[in-house]
Design a protein around this motif. Structure first.
Motif, PDB file in Angstrom:
ATOM      1  N   LEU A 189       0.828  -1.210   0.000  1.00 54.59           N
ATOM      2  CA  LEU A 189       0.000   0.000   0.000  1.00 54.59           C
ATOM      3  C   LEU A 189       0.860   1.256   0.000  1.00 54.59           C
ATOM      4  O   LEU A 189       0.541   2.236  -0.688  1.00 54.59           O
ATOM      5  CB  LEU A 189      -0.944  -0.003   1.197  1.00 54.59           C
ATOM      6  CG  LEU A 189      -2.110  -0.976   1.129  1.00 54.59           C
ATOM      7  CD1 LEU A 189      -2.881  -0.958   2.450  1.00 54.59           C
ATOM      8  CD2 LEU A 189      -3.024  -0.644  -0.029  1.00 54.59           C
ATOM      9  N   GLY A 190       1.954   1.237   0.758  1.00 60.60           N
ATOM     10  CA  GLY A 190       2.851   2.382   0.804  1.00 60.60           C
ATOM     11  C   GLY A 190       3.448   2.700  -0.557  1.00 60.60           C
ATOM     12  O   GLY A 190       3.512   3.872  -0.964  1.00 60.60           O
ATOM     13  N   LEU A 191       3.891   1.682  -1.268  1.00 68.06           N
ATOM     14  CA  LEU A 191       4.451   1.900  -2.604  1.00 68.06           C
ATOM     15  C   LEU A 191       3.409   2.425  -3.581  1.00 68.06           C
ATOM     16  O   LEU A 191       3.680   3.336  -4.364  1.00 68.06           O
ATOM     17  CB  LEU A 191       5.065   0.600  -3.140  1.00 68.06           C
ATOM     18  CG  LEU A 191       6.387   0.177  -2.529  1.00 68.06           C
ATOM     19  CD1 LEU A 191       6.765  -1.225  -2.992  1.00 68.06           C
ATOM     20  CD2 LEU A 191       7.481   1.165  -2.907  1.00 68.06           C
ATOM     21  N   ILE A 192       2.214   1.874  -3.528  1.00 71.16           N
ATOM     22  CA  ILE A 192       1.157   2.319  -4.433  1.00 71.16           C
ATOM     23  C   ILE A 192       0.753   3.759  -4.136  1.00 71.16           C
ATOM     24  O   ILE A 192       0.605   4.576  -5.055  1.00 71.16           O
ATOM     25  CB  ILE A 192      -0.050   1.363  -4.357  1.00 71.16           C
ATOM     26  CG1 ILE A 192       0.333  -0.004  -4.930  1.00 71.16           C
ATOM     27  CG2 ILE A 192      -1.252   1.939  -5.095  1.00 71.16           C
ATOM     28  CD1 ILE A 192      -0.670  -1.100  -4.664  1.00 71.16           C
ATOM     29  N   VAL A 193       0.594   4.097  -2.867  1.00 71.74           N
ATOM     30  CA  VAL A 193       0.230   5.467  -2.487  1.00 71.74           C
ATOM     31  C   VAL A 193       1.333   6.447  -2.894  1.00 71.74           C
ATOM     32  O   VAL A 193       1.057   7.532  -3.404  1.00 71.74           O
ATOM     33  CB  VAL A 193      -0.073   5.556  -0.976  1.00 71.74           C
ATOM     34  CG1 VAL A 193      -0.161   6.994  -0.509  1.00 71.74           C
ATOM     35  CG2 VAL A 193      -1.369   4.817  -0.666  1.00 71.74           C
ATOM     36  N   ALA A 194       2.584   6.073  -2.686  1.00 72.19           N
ATOM     37  CA  ALA A 194       3.698   6.944  -3.070  1.00 72.19           C
ATOM     38  C   ALA A 194       3.727   7.167  -4.583  1.00 72.19           C
ATOM     39  O   ALA A 194       4.042   8.266  -5.049  1.00 72.19           O
ATOM     40  CB  ALA A 194       5.019   6.352  -2.591  1.00 72.19           C
ATOM     41  N   THR A 195       3.382   6.149  -5.343  1.00 72.67           N
ATOM     42  CA  THR A 195       3.330   6.286  -6.798  1.00 72.67           C
ATOM     43  C   THR A 195       2.197   7.220  -7.198  1.00 72.67           C
ATOM     44  O   THR A 195       2.374   8.100  -8.041  1.00 72.67           O
ATOM     45  CB  THR A 195       3.135   4.914  -7.469  1.00 72.67           C
ATOM     46  OG1 THR A 195       4.221   4.077  -7.107  1.00 72.67           O
ATOM     47  CG2 THR A 195       3.077   5.034  -8.971  1.00 72.67           C
ATOM     48  N   LEU A 196       1.029   7.041  -6.602  1.00 72.77           N
ATOM     49  CA  LEU A 196      -0.111   7.890  -6.930  1.00 72.77           C
ATOM     50  C   LEU A 196       0.134   9.344  -6.527  1.00 72.77           C
ATOM     51  O   LEU A 196      -0.350  10.267  -7.188  1.00 72.77           O
ATOM     52  CB  LEU A 196      -1.374   7.363  -6.253  1.00 72.77           C
ATOM     53  CG  LEU A 196      -1.911   6.036  -6.779  1.00 72.77           C
ATOM     54  CD1 LEU A 196      -3.065   5.544  -5.915  1.00 72.77           C
ATOM     55  CD2 LEU A 196      -2.343   6.174  -8.230  1.00 72.77           C
ATOM     56  N   ALA A 197       0.910   9.546  -5.463  1.00 72.92           N
ATOM     57  CA  ALA A 197       1.215  10.896  -4.996  1.00 72.92           C
ATOM     58  C   ALA A 197       2.320  11.549  -5.823  1.00 72.92           C
ATOM     59  O   ALA A 197       2.579  12.737  -5.673  1.00 72.92           O
ATOM     60  CB  ALA A 197       1.613  10.860  -3.527  1.00 72.92           C
ATOM     61  N   GLY A 198       2.987  10.770  -6.660  1.00 75.80           N
ATOM     62  CA  GLY A 198       4.054  11.297  -7.492  1.00 75.80           C
ATOM     63  C   GLY A 198       5.401  11.360  -6.793  1.00 75.80           C
ATOM     64  O   GLY A 198       6.340  11.947  -7.315  1.00 75.80           O
ATOM     65  N   ALA A 199       5.511  10.759  -5.623  1.00 79.68           N
ATOM     66  CA  ALA A 199       6.763  10.785  -4.870  1.00 79.68           C
ATOM     67  C   ALA A 199       7.811   9.856  -5.478  1.00 79.68           C
ATOM     68  O   ALA A 199       9.007  10.105  -5.349  1.00 79.68           O
ATOM     69  CB  ALA A 199       6.512  10.403  -3.417  1.00 79.68           C
ATOM     70  N   ILE A 200       7.370   8.772  -6.107  1.00 79.17           N
ATOM     71  CA  ILE A 200       8.290   7.836  -6.756  1.00 79.17           C
ATOM     72  C   ILE A 200       7.765   7.554  -8.158  1.00 79.17           C
ATOM     73  O   ILE A 200       6.629   7.885  -8.493  1.00 79.17           O
ATOM     74  CB  ILE A 200       8.446   6.524  -5.950  1.00 79.17           C
ATOM     75  CG1 ILE A 200       7.108   5.822  -5.752  1.00 79.17           C
ATOM     76  CG2 ILE A 200       9.108   6.784  -4.614  1.00 79.17           C
ATOM     77  CD1 ILE A 200       7.233   4.468  -5.055  1.00 79.17           C
ATOM     78  N   GLY A 201       8.583   6.924  -8.954  1.00 75.05           N
ATOM     79  CA  GLY A 201       8.218   6.639 -10.338  1.00 75.05           C
ATOM     80  C   GLY A 201       7.264   5.467 -10.476  1.00 75.05           C
ATOM     81  O   GLY A 201       6.709   4.949  -9.499  1.00 75.05           O
ATOM     82  N   ALA A 202       7.129   5.036 -11.706  1.00 75.33           N
ATOM     83  CA  ALA A 202       6.192   3.957 -12.040  1.00 75.33           C
ATOM     84  C   ALA A 202       6.582   2.620 -11.413  1.00 75.33           C
ATOM     85  O   ALA A 202       5.741   1.736 -11.282  1.00 75.33           O
ATOM     86  CB  ALA A 202       6.091   3.809 -13.553  1.00 75.33           C
ATOM     87  N   TRP A 203       7.840   2.472 -10.988  1.00 73.89           N
ATOM     88  CA  TRP A 203       8.253   1.206 -10.378  1.00 73.89           C
ATOM     89  C   TRP A 203       7.483   0.936  -9.093  1.00 73.89           C
ATOM     90  O   TRP A 203       7.432  -0.202  -8.621  1.00 73.89           O
ATOM     91  CB  TRP A 203       9.756   1.178 -10.121  1.00 73.89           C
ATOM     92  CG  TRP A 203      10.222   2.177  -9.107  1.00 73.89           C
ATOM     93  CD1 TRP A 203      10.639   3.447  -9.351  1.00 73.89           C
ATOM     94  CD2 TRP A 203      10.288   1.995  -7.696  1.00 73.89           C
ATOM     95  NE1 TRP A 203      10.963   4.072  -8.175  1.00 73.89           N
ATOM     96  CE2 TRP A 203      10.764   3.206  -7.141  1.00 73.89           C
ATOM     97  CE3 TRP A 203       9.994   0.941  -6.849  1.00 73.89           C
ATOM     98  CZ2 TRP A 203      10.943   3.377  -5.776  1.00 73.89           C
ATOM     99  CZ3 TRP A 203      10.176   1.123  -5.488  1.00 73.89           C
ATOM    100  CH2 TRP A 203      10.648   2.324  -4.961  1.00 73.89           C
TER     101      TRP A 203
END
Length: 63
Positions: A18-32
């Motif tokens: 969930l943390g990785l998915i939320v960070a991706t949706l927030a734009g904090a990390i890339g598509a990975w």
């Protein structure tokens, strides 16, 4: 499909996914970050195919 993921392992996988998915949706990390779907799914279904070849089980064995 046998269960091979215990409760603590399951909680860590779900939170990490969930943390990785939320960070991706927030734009904090890339598509990975969409790779967070993998630990999320293995936590939800309590089954990790990567554990099979090594015979790892993080859950209690029912007798």
């Amino acid at each position: 499909m046998n269960v091979n993921v215990g409760n603590i392992d399951r909680a860590i996988r779900i939170l990490l996914g969930l943390g990785l998915i939320v960070a991706t949706l927030a734009g904090a990390i890339g598509a990975w970050g969409w790779l967070g779907v993998i630990p999320l799914a293995t936590g939800i279904f309590r089954f990790c195919p990567a554990y099979l070849p090594f015979g790892i089980r993080t859950c209690a064995v029912k007798k």
